[in-house]
Design an enzyme around this catalytic site. Structure first.
Site, PDB file in Angstrom:
ATOM      1  N   GLU A  31       0.846  -1.188   0.000  1.00 29.75           N
ATOM      2  CA  GLU A  31       0.000   0.000   0.000  1.00 29.75           C
ATOM      3  C   GLU A  31       0.885   1.242   0.000  1.00 29.75           C
ATOM      4  O   GLU A  31       1.913   1.292   0.681  1.00 29.75           O
ATOM      5  CB  GLU A  31      -0.919  -0.004   1.228  1.00 29.75           C
ATOM      6  CG  GLU A  31      -1.869  -1.198   1.299  1.00 29.75           C
ATOM      7  CD  GLU A  31      -2.835  -1.225   0.130  1.00 29.75           C
ATOM      8  OE1 GLU A  31      -3.243  -0.139  -0.338  1.00 29.75           O
ATOM      9  OE2 GLU A  31      -3.197  -2.337  -0.311  1.00 29.75           O
ATOM     10  N   HIS A  88       5.233  15.023 -20.571  1.00 32.90           N
ATOM     11  CA  HIS A  88       5.564  14.137 -21.683  1.00 32.90           C
ATOM     12  C   HIS A  88       5.629  14.868 -23.018  1.00 32.90           C
ATOM     13  O   HIS A  88       6.239  14.372 -23.962  1.00 32.90           O
ATOM     14  CB  HIS A  88       4.574  12.973 -21.751  1.00 32.90           C
ATOM     15  CG  HIS A  88       3.205  13.354 -22.204  1.00 32.90           C
ATOM     16  ND1 HIS A  88       2.180  13.623 -21.330  1.00 32.90           N
ATOM     17  CD2 HIS A  88       2.692  13.502 -23.444  1.00 32.90           C
ATOM     18  CE1 HIS A  88       1.099  13.926 -22.012  1.00 32.90           C
ATOM     19  NE2 HIS A  88       1.369  13.857 -23.286  1.00 32.90           N
ATOM     20  N   GLU A 121      -7.672  17.884 -30.530  1.00 35.71           N
ATOM     21  CA  GLU A 121      -7.944  16.456 -30.582  1.00 35.71           C
ATOM     22  C   GLU A 121      -9.311  16.206 -31.199  1.00 35.71           C
ATOM     23  O   GLU A 121     -10.238  17.009 -31.024  1.00 35.71           O
ATOM     24  CB  GLU A 121      -7.903  15.849 -29.182  1.00 35.71           C
ATOM     25  CG  GLU A 121      -6.551  15.933 -28.499  1.00 35.71           C
ATOM     26  CD  GLU A 121      -6.581  15.272 -27.135  1.00 35.71           C
ATOM     27  OE1 GLU A 121      -6.216  14.079 -27.044  1.00 35.71           O
ATOM     28  OE2 GLU A 121      -6.987  15.934 -26.168  1.00 35.71           O
ATOM     29  N   ASP A 150      -5.887  21.071 -17.528  1.00 29.82           N
ATOM     30  CA  ASP A 150      -5.242  19.886 -18.065  1.00 29.82           C
ATOM     31  C   ASP A 150      -4.126  20.221 -19.044  1.00 29.82           C
ATOM     32  O   ASP A 150      -3.143  19.483 -19.132  1.00 29.82           O
ATOM     33  CB  ASP A 150      -6.290  19.009 -18.770  1.00 29.82           C
ATOM     34  CG  ASP A 150      -5.754  17.649 -19.148  1.00 29.82           C
ATOM     35  OD1 ASP A 150      -4.955  17.074 -18.383  1.00 29.82           O
ATOM     36  OD2 ASP A 150      -6.137  17.140 -20.221  1.00 29.82           O
ATOM     37  N   HIS A 169       1.409  21.861 -20.611  1.00 28.65           N
ATOM     38  CA  HIS A 169       1.813  21.531 -21.973  1.00 28.65           C
ATOM     39  C   HIS A 169       1.988  22.766 -22.863  1.00 28.65           C
ATOM     40  O   HIS A 169       3.029  22.964 -23.488  1.00 28.65           O
ATOM     41  CB  HIS A 169       0.778  20.613 -22.629  1.00 28.65           C
ATOM     42  CG  HIS A 169       0.672  19.266 -21.989  1.00 28.65           C
ATOM     43  ND1 HIS A 169       1.730  18.643 -21.365  1.00 28.65           N
ATOM     44  CD2 HIS A 169      -0.370  18.410 -21.886  1.00 28.65           C
ATOM     45  CE1 HIS A 169       1.339  17.472 -20.900  1.00 28.65           C
ATOM     46  NE2 HIS A 169       0.073  17.306 -21.200  1.00 28.65           N
TER      47      HIS A 169
END
Length: 518
Positions: free
Chosen positions: A119, A209, A247, A266, A271
């Site tokens: 855990e 990323h 997108e 987000d 980004h």
């Protein structure tokens, strides 16, 4: 608790693959992945490790320990990841450049996988993990937090209290933290303070990323390796910059997450601002990590805080591309969550004063496209007023990141014939026409750099907080929440986003075609 792995086969060695030219294998280390059973581990981390293995960039002394709740055998975890990777390779042949796994490269990774049940908030987990790491062939450890953001703080706290972040006898201990790093300025500051009470800044690798993509890293090469561009990369020559991350998909099965986050949180403070930083930063004297990060930090510090008049929110409704956002699973029927965000950003420094940066991102749009468009100022029209031309095509340099990889430049030429008539032309470059594109899921460079200790592509605490400071007035507006405008699924976005640029005498680049929207 750990399950006993088989001893790695010395013949199944990444060293059997010749490292890429100019690259050396990363030093030996143990990669501890918290969230071993999660989607990130299956879809991105394991494919990235597989690609690094195929390129000969991992040391034979590497071990990979997957930490997750629930008892299971290491063999079971290995089988699950193998099946997942095979499906991934078949579905995304363009990412791997083959639909078949290189069994030798994957077997090298598999033999180094060890499952550890525990855990994330239990002292016993970290005590046992410490005992396991003490037996590893290398004292170097990278802790990768591939978990929900609510576990970032407790995991780092437990690592620190268990003494697992101490760097002794020349060994490194590093922490990789995924986004979202905070949800606003206050939470980002709090999270930084908590983490930095257990680890030093050089130990923390805040990952984005987007920065792992070759085409994003190429922005610096285009700017600084070509005498053609850098002299005109300033307010005297550039009219405006557009940054797009569009997108065609909706929120898919992530409605619950999106309801809490929205498109702005987000994408914009992380980004899109990272892309903006690479476009707008001053030339560094070297590619040393701190030199590059200092220059990006200067840009973020110069961005004016966003005002409500500079931001447009939208939410997709039923349209040609499918159902509306409110019809998606786990979405409230009266949701006011934005699935589209556009912003006008001003950088108040000598290079960019007066040059607006327009950023936009959204779901269920007309095309999938991530790109940066740098539009130069128009030339005087007087010379051409007696020709059959009512306007000149703007000169635009476009850096394409996804799904196309390359650049293009729009310019004007004379149309063949006896009359002086100007026509639009475009010069373009595609990476695939000049280079062999290597298999890449966007995490290979980031994992490799972390193991090397190169922080260039990772975010520093001050830049994280400055980015949130720019966004905070939109997240906590004094006059109440911003309106959320509808747009049809499959369209170019809400009309109000067009009006944002039209007020400045400008227009978005079209998602579904080339050139500006009418």
């Amino acid at each position: 608790m750990p399950t006993e792995p088989a001893e790695p086969d010395p013949n199944a060695s990444a060293a059997n693959a010749a490292p890429l030219a100019g690259k050396r294998p990363a030093p030996p280390c143990t990669l501890v992945i918290f969230g071993a059973g999660g989607d990130l581990t299956k879809r991105l981390l394991m494919p990235a490790l597989y690609n690094l293995s195929a390129d000969g960039l991992l040391d034979d002394g590497m071990r990979i320990v997957g930490v997750n709740h629930g008892e299971r055998e290491t063999a079971e975890w290995r089988t699950e990841l193998t099946e997942s990777l095979r499906r991934f390779a078949a579905d995304r042949a363009s990412t791997f450049h083959t639909s078949q796994l290189d069994e030798k490269s994957w077997d090298w990774v598999v033999q180094r996988l060890q499952y550890f049940a525990g855990e994330f908030e239990s002292d016993a987990t970290f005590e046992s993990l410490g005992q396991l790491l003490a037996q590893a062939p290398s004292g170097n450890v990278v802790f990768y937090l591939a978990v929900s953001a609510r576990f970032f703080r407790p995991i780092v706290e437990h690592l620190g209290r268990a003494g697992l972040l101490k760097e002794e006898r020349g060994n490194f201990r590093r922490i990789v933290i995924e986004k979202p790093f905070g949800t606003d300025l206050a939470s980002a500051r709090d999270l930084n303070a908590q983490i930095l009470s257990y680890a030093s800044e050089p130990q923390i690798y805040r990952i984005d990323h987007f920065l792992g993509k070759d085409t994003v890293q190429s922005i610096l090469a285009v700017r600084f390796a070509n005498a053609l561009f850098e002299p005109m990369w300033r307010r005297e020559y550039i009219d405006h910059v557009q940054i797009t991350a569009a997108e065609t998909i909706g929120v898919e099965a992530r409605g619950g997450f999106y309801e809490q986050t929205g498109a702005f949180r987000d994408m914009v403070p992380n980004h899109l601002f990272q892309l903006l930083g690479m476009i707008a930063m001053e030339p560094p004297n070297s590619f040393d990590a701190e030199t590059v990060r200092d220059k990006k930090a200067e840009v973020f510090d110069a961005i004016q805080p966003l005002a409500a008049r500079d931001v447009v929110f939208g939410q997709y409704e039923k349209g040609p591309a499918g159902p509306g956002y409110r019809e998606e699973p786990d979405v409230a029927p009266d949701s006011r969550t934005e699935t589209y965000a556009a912003a006008r950003v001003h950088i108040d420094n000598w290079r960019w004063a007066g040059v607006p940066f327009y950023v936009r991102t959204g779901k269920r749009l007309a095309a999938r496209r991530t790109e940066l468009c740098v539009q130069l100022k128009t030339v005087p029209f007087r010379l051409f007023r007696d020709t059959p031309v009512d306007r000149l095509t703007p000169n635009v340099l476009t850096l394409r990141i996804d799904p196309a990889h390359g650049t293009s430049f729009d310019f004007n030429v004379k149309v063949p014939g006896p009359v002086m008539q100007i026509g639009a032309a475009q010069s373009s470059f595609s990476y695939g026409d000049f280079f062999t594109e290597r298999p890449n899921v966007g995490y290979e460079t980031l994992l490799y750099d972390c193991m090397l200790g190169d922080e260039t592509l990772f975010q520093r605490a001050d830049s994280i907080e400055t980015s949130w400071a720019v966004a905070d007035p939109v997240l906590h507006p004094k006059d109440g929440p911003l309106p959320v405008h509808g747009y049809a699924a499959g369209s170019e976005g809400p009309a109000e986003a067009d009006a944002l640029l039209a007020a400045d005498g400008r227009a978005w680049r079209s998602l579904s075609g080339t050139g500006q929207r009418n």
